[in-house]
Write an enzyme that holds these catalytic residues in place. Structure first.
Site, PDB file in Angstrom:
ATOM      1  N   ASP A 325      26.392  46.857  42.812  1.00  7.89           N
ATOM      2  CA  ASP A 325      27.170  45.278  42.641  1.00  7.89           C
ATOM      3  C   ASP A 325      25.711  44.256  43.383  1.00  7.89           C
ATOM      4  O   ASP A 325      25.819  43.417  43.423  1.00  7.89           O
ATOM      5  CB  ASP A 325      28.207  44.596  43.200  1.00  7.89           C
ATOM      6  CG  ASP A 325      28.854  45.181  41.849  1.00  7.89           C
ATOM      7  OD1 ASP A 325      28.142  44.339  40.711  1.00  7.89           O
ATOM      8  OD2 ASP A 325      29.028  46.430  41.289  1.00  7.89           O
ATOM      9  N   TYR A 411      35.328  41.684  37.679  1.00  8.82           N
ATOM     10  CA  TYR A 411      36.065  42.774  39.417  1.00  8.82           C
ATOM     11  C   TYR A 411      35.663  41.765  40.687  1.00  8.82           C
ATOM     12  O   TYR A 411      34.690  40.991  40.355  1.00  8.82           O
ATOM     13  CB  TYR A 411      35.513  43.947  39.816  1.00  8.82           C
ATOM     14  CG  TYR A 411      36.076  44.984  39.103  1.00  8.82           C
ATOM     15  CD1 TYR A 411      37.603  44.942  39.853  1.00  8.82           C
ATOM     16  CD2 TYR A 411      35.631  45.520  38.469  1.00  8.82           C
ATOM     17  CE1 TYR A 411      38.480  46.135  39.422  1.00  8.82           C
ATOM     18  CE2 TYR A 411      36.334  46.907  37.776  1.00  8.82           C
ATOM     19  CZ  TYR A 411      38.236  47.039  38.390  1.00  8.82           C
ATOM     20  OH  TYR A 411      38.301  48.455  38.444  1.00  8.82           O
ATOM     21  N   TYR A 413      35.993  41.185  44.398  1.00  7.65           N
ATOM     22  CA  TYR A 413      35.888  41.715  45.629  1.00  7.65           C
ATOM     23  C   TYR A 413      36.537  40.776  46.759  1.00  7.65           C
ATOM     24  O   TYR A 413      35.215  39.569  46.965  1.00  7.65           O
ATOM     25  CB  TYR A 413      35.062  42.709  46.121  1.00  7.65           C
ATOM     26  CG  TYR A 413      34.403  43.408  44.827  1.00  7.65           C
ATOM     27  CD1 TYR A 413      35.056  44.848  44.978  1.00  7.65           C
ATOM     28  CD2 TYR A 413      33.470  43.264  43.409  1.00  7.65           C
ATOM     29  CE1 TYR A 413      34.447  46.119  44.405  1.00  7.65           C
ATOM     30  CE2 TYR A 413      33.262  44.081  42.838  1.00  7.65           C
ATOM     31  CZ  TYR A 413      34.074  45.242  42.914  1.00  7.65           C
ATOM     32  OH  TYR A 413      33.743  46.949  42.235  1.00  7.65           O
TER      33      TYR A 413
HETATM   34  N1  ABN Z   1      29.384  44.978  37.559  1.00 11.13           N
HETATM   35  C1  ABN Z   1      28.209  44.406  37.433  1.00 11.13           C
HETATM   36  C2  ABN Z   1      28.196  42.706  36.898  1.00 11.13           C
HETATM   37  C3  ABN Z   1      28.254  42.568  38.244  1.00 11.13           C
HETATM   38  C4  ABN Z   1      27.884  40.819  38.416  1.00 11.13           C
HETATM   39  C5  ABN Z   1      27.456  40.268  38.068  1.00 11.13           C
HETATM   40  C6  ABN Z   1      27.238  40.477  36.674  1.00 11.13           C
HETATM   41  C7  ABN Z   1      28.127  42.432  35.927  1.00 11.13           C
HETATM   42 CU    CU Z   2      38.176  49.465  39.539  1.00 12.54          CU
END
Ligand code: ABN
Ligand code: CU
Length: 706
Positions: A325, A411, A413
Site C-alpha cells: 500500500d 481498509y 490505517y
Molecule cells: N489495498 C489496495 C488499495 C489501496 C489503496 C487504493 C486502492 C487499493
Molecule cells: Cu485485516
C-alpha cells in the site's frame, strides 16, 4: 562530490523562484509544487502529460547537518517528479532545482509503472461500468439490466501478472454491487475480475472463475446511522444506538505544552521535524533530546517506508492480492482530512498536506496531520508501607501524539507516533475499515483460506505487515545494532556457576555484517533489538547509549519461498535488516525496500532490500546504519469484523536504555508528593491532583447522570 552537494554551494535563488520554506525538510509548499509543474510542463511541451508525483527530494544527510550544525549553506530545494506521458511506456521522472528554477535531470524509465493516485482509482470505475463484456458478466451474475450505475470497483494495481508484465499500466478491478448509494458494497462482491489498461482507458481482459457464483440476494450489511436505525431501532430507542454515550472530554485550560516553529516540534525534552510526503506520510527527522541543557541526537529519520497485505487464498487470481500500500498507492496520497473532536480529541494543531493534481496544480488535504497531547496515566509512583502508604510521590505523565489516517480502498490505517516524557517513542497502529471480501455460494465449502463473515461473503485470510525504517543517530553518526535475548545460565543447577539453578542473563549479540542483521523475533527468549552507539558509554552501567526496540506483533510472512509476495516484498520475510547508510547521487538514499517504482514489479532482480543486502558482507558495526523492522499481524477474519472492523490495535516501542544518567522523568512535577515528615506533621506537601485542586476530576457518585 554528489550533484546535490555541489548544488548546496549555490545558495541564491533564481528570479521567479517561490520562497523557500524555513526548514530544508519542510514538504513542498503549494507554490513550489506549481513552480515545479511549470518547469516540467515546459520540458514536455509536445506531449500530453499527467502529473503523478511532485515531492521534496530530501537533502543528503551530510549537507543537512553541515547546514544544521556547522553553519554550512542551506541545502537547495530539490523536487522529484513523476509524470505519465501519453503514448510512452513506463514513467518520465526527474529532478527540478526549485531554487535555481532548473530541470536538473529527466529520463523515461521503462519496465516500471508509477504509483496509483486517487485520480487513477476514480477513473477506473467509469471504464469498467461502460465495458460491454463487464456489463454482460454483471447480468450473467444476476444484476438486473440497466443497473450499471450500482456497480462499483475497488481499483487495485495488478500487483504483477506475467501475462502482461510491466509494459502496460494495469489495474485489477475488484467488483461489487451497491443496492443503493449508501450501502456498503462489500456485502455484494462479484466473482469476476476485469483487468483495466489505464493508459488505453479500457478493459483488456476479465478473469472469470470456472465455477460461477451468482450475486448475493442477501440484504446488504452496513454501518451508517440509517442502517443502525434499521437494524436495532425500537420504539423506545429509534436511533438504535446504545445509551451509554456520556461525553469524555480532554481539557487543557492552560493550552498545550508543545511548541511548533514551522514544522519543528519541541515537546518536553524532545525536538524533531515533522515532514510529510505522498508515500510514507508522516516522516520524523532530526530527533534530539535535551535533558538539563545537554542536547543529544537520537534519530536522523523515522518513517513507515513500506507495507504489504498478502492474502492467503490459493485460488487464481487471488494470489494477485498482496497490496504494497505504501509503495503502490502511498500513505500520503491516501491520507484523510481529519475532523476536530472526532479523529482526535483535545487541543489540536493540524498540518495540511499538499500534492499535485493530474494537471500539476497544487491540491491540499486539510488537517492531514493531527498533533495533540493526552493524559498518559502514571509516569512513576512509590509509597511507604510504614505509614500506611501516606508517604508517597505520584507523578502523572502526558503524551504527545502525531497522527494520520489513510484509507487503502477498503481498509483504514490509523497511525499514531506517540512520545512519552521518559524518552519512549511508540508507534501505535489501529486497523479499521472494511475487510476485502469475495463472493461464496450458499453452501460452498470455502476451505481454511477464509471465513464466511456474512451470508455469501467470504473474507480471505491475510496479513498486514509494515516496514519501519529507523535511521539512528544516537549520540552521533556511528551506531551499531544487535539482538538482546533473555537466557537461562548455560551452567546446570548444582554447578559452581549456577548452584541453585536460578541464574539468567541478557545475551547481547552485535551485528557485525549485513548478514548478521537479518533476524527474527524469538518469543522463547523475549527477543528485543538494540540500536546503540558503542562509543557513548554510560558512566554507571558501562553499557552503550541504546534505543531498545520492543516489538512483539511480529507475524512471520506466511507466503512461501518462490511466491510472488516473497519476491516483491523481500523485506517482509524477516523482522530486521540493517544496512550501511549511503546517500543517493541526488539526495537522501535507501528509502524504499520494495524499490522506487513498486507497481508491477515482478520481484525479480535486485531492487530495494535485495540490492541493499547484496552479498551480506558489508560491515554494519560502528558506522552510519539504517535499521529496517518488519512488524504486523495476521488477520483471520471473523463476523465481528463485518460490516466494518472495530479497531484492531498493535504497537511497538523504542525505549532509551543507558542513555540517561537516571530516571529521566524525575524532573516532571509530581501530582502528589508527601514526605514522611510531612505526614507526621499533617502537612499537605505537593498536591496538584486531589479533588480540592483538580476541578475536572470528580466522584462518580456526585455526578448528575443525564
Ligand atoms: N489495498 C489496495 C488499495 C489501496 C489503496 C487504493 C486502492 C487499493
Ligand atoms: Cu485485516
Amino acid at each position: 562530490m554528489e550533484r546535490l552537494a555541489q548544488l548546496a554551494l549555490q545558495t541564491t535563488a533564481a528570479v521567479g523562484a517561490p520562497p523557500a520554506p524555513a526548514h530544508p525538510l519542510d514538504p513542498l509548499s503549494p507554490q513550489e509544487i506549481k513552480s515545479v509543474s511549470n518547469i516540467v510542463r515546459n520540458n514536455y511541451k509536445n506531449k500530453s502529460i499527467i502529473f503523478n508525483t511532485v515531492t521534496l527530494r530530501e537533502p543528503i544527510k551530510r549537507a543537512y547537518y553541515e547546514w544544521k550544525e556547522k553553519n554550512g549553506p542551506k541545502p537547495p530545494r530539490i523536487a522529484y517528479f513523476v509524470i505519465v506521458a501519453e503514448g510512452d511506456e513506463g514513467v518520465h521522472e526527474g529532478l527540478v532545482d526549485i531554487s535555481n528554477q532548473e530541470l536538473i535531470e529527466f529520463k523515461n524509465t521503462t519496465g516500471v509503472q508509477p504509483i496509483l493516485t486517487p485520480y487513477d482509482l476514480q477513473k477506473t470505475e467509469n471504464i469498467v461500468r461502460n465495458d460491454p463484456e463487464v456489463i454482460r458478466q454483471c447480468e450473467l451474475s444476476g444484476l438486473p439490466k440497466g443497473q450499471m450505475d450500482k456497480i462499483y470497483c475497488d481499483a487495485w494495481t495488478i500487483g504483477y501478472d506475467e501475462r502482461w508484465g510491466a509494459g502496460k499500466r494495469l489495474q485489477q478491478a475488484l467488483m461489487y454491487y451497491r443496492s443503493d448509494e449508501d450501502d456498503s458494497h462489500y456485502s455484494h462482491p462479484f466473482d469476476f475480475c476485469p483487468i483495466v489498461d489505464m493508459n488505453a482507458g479500457k478493459v483488456i481482459s476479465i478473469d472469470i472463475p470456472q465455477v460461477r457464483r451468482p450475486l448475493s440476494k442477501f440484504k446488504h450489511s452496513s454501518f451508517h446511522p440509517k442502517h443502525i436505525q434499521e437494524k436495532f431501532g425500537t420504539k423506545e430507542n429509534p436511533s438504535g444506538y446504545r445509551d451509554d454515550n456520556t461525553i469524555i472530554n480532554i481539557t487543557q485550560p492552560n493550552g498545550v505544552s508543545f511548541k511548533l516553529d514551522g514544522n519543528v516540534m519541541t515537546w518536553s525534552n524532545f525536538k524533531f521535524h515533522i515532514g510529510f510526503n505522498y508515500r510514507e506520510g508522516i516522516v520524523l527527522s532530526d530527533m534530539t533530546w535535551n535533558g538539563h541543557g545537554k542536547p543529544r541526537s537520537l534519530f536522523h529519520r523515522i518513517s513507515l517506508c513500506e507495507m504489504v497485505v498478502p492474502y492467503g487464498s490459493p485460488d487464481f487470481p487471488h494470489q494477485r492480492k498482496h497490496a504494497l500500500d505504501i509503495g503502490e498507492y502511498g500513505a500520503g496520497n491516501c491520507t484523510n482530512p481529519l475532523a476536530l473532536g472526532c479523529d482526535c480529541k483535545g487541543v489540536i494543531h493540524y498540518m495540511d498536506a499538499h500534492f499535485p493534481d493530474k494537471d500539476g496544480e497544487a491540491t491540499t488535504v486539510k488537517n492531514a496531520v493531527c498533533i495533540h497531547e493526552e493524559d498518559d496515566g502514571l509516569l512513576f509512583k512509590h509509597s511507604d508501607f510504614r505509614d500506611d502508604f501516606q508517604t508517597n510521590v505520584t507523578t502523572r505523565g502526558k503524551k504527545l501524539i502525531v497522527s494520520q489516517i489513510f484509507t487503502a480502498a477498503n481498509y483504514e490505517y490509523c497511525l499514531y507516533w506517540i512520545f512519552r516524557q521518559d524518552g519512549t517513542i511508540k508507534l501505535e497502529v489501529r486497523l479499521t475499515g472494511i475487510l476485502n471480501t469475495y463472493i461464496c455460494g450458499d453452501n460452498e465449502d470455502i476451505g481454511p483460506w477464509g471465513t464466511k463473515v456474512y451470508p455469501n461473503v467470504n473474507a480471505h485470510n491475510h496479513q498486514h505487515l509494515f516496514s519501519l525504517r529507523l535511521h539512528p543517530r544516537i549520540d552521533g553518526d556511528n551506531n551499531s545494532a544487535g539482538t538482546s535475548d533473555a537466557r537461562p545460565s548455560p551452567f546446570p543447577t548444582g554447578s559452581n556457576e549456577n548452584m541453585y539453578g536460578n541464574a539468567f542473563y541478557c545475551d547481547k549479540q552485535t551485528f557485525k555484517t549485513v548478514k548478521d542483521g537479518v533476524t527474527n523475533l524469538d518469543g522463547a527468549t523475549a527477543r528485543t533489538w538494540d540500536i546503540f552507539n558503542p562509543n557513548s558509554i554510560h558512566p554507571y552501567s558501562g553499557k552503550p547509549a541504546t534505543y531498545k526496540l520492543v516489538s512483539t506483533f511480529c507475524s512471520p510472512l506466511l507466503a512461501q519461498e518462490g511466491s510472488l509476495v516473497r519476491k516483491r516484498a523481500p523485506w517482509a520475510a524477516n523482522h530486521t535488516q540493517v544496512i550501511p547508510y549511503k546517500d543517493d547521487q541526488y539526495g537522501y538514499g535507501l528509502l524504499y525496500p520494495s524499490g522506487d517504482h513498486v507497481a508491477q514489479w515482478s520481484g525479480d532482480g535486485k531492487r530495494g532490500m535485495r540490492e541493499w543486502i547484496g552479498d551480506g558482507k558489508a560491515s554494519i558495526d560502528n558506522t552510519d546504519i539504517v535499521f529496517f523492522h518488519t512488524f504486523g499481524i495476521t488477520h483471520f477474519p471473523a463476523p465481528e469484523d463485518f460490516p466494518v472492523m472495530p479497531t484492531e490495535i498493535f504497537d511497538l516501542q523504542l525505549r532509551p536504555r543507558n542513555i540517561h544518567l537516571e530516571n529521566p522523568v524525575l524532573d516532571v512535577r509530581p501530582s502528589y508528593a508527601r514526605t514522611t515528615k510531612e505526614v507526621k506533621a499533617n502537612a499537605v506537601g505537593v498536591d496538584t491532583c486531589s479533588l480540592t485542586v483538580d476541578k475536572s476530576s470528580r466522584l462518580a457518585t456526585e455526578c448528575v447522570q443525564k
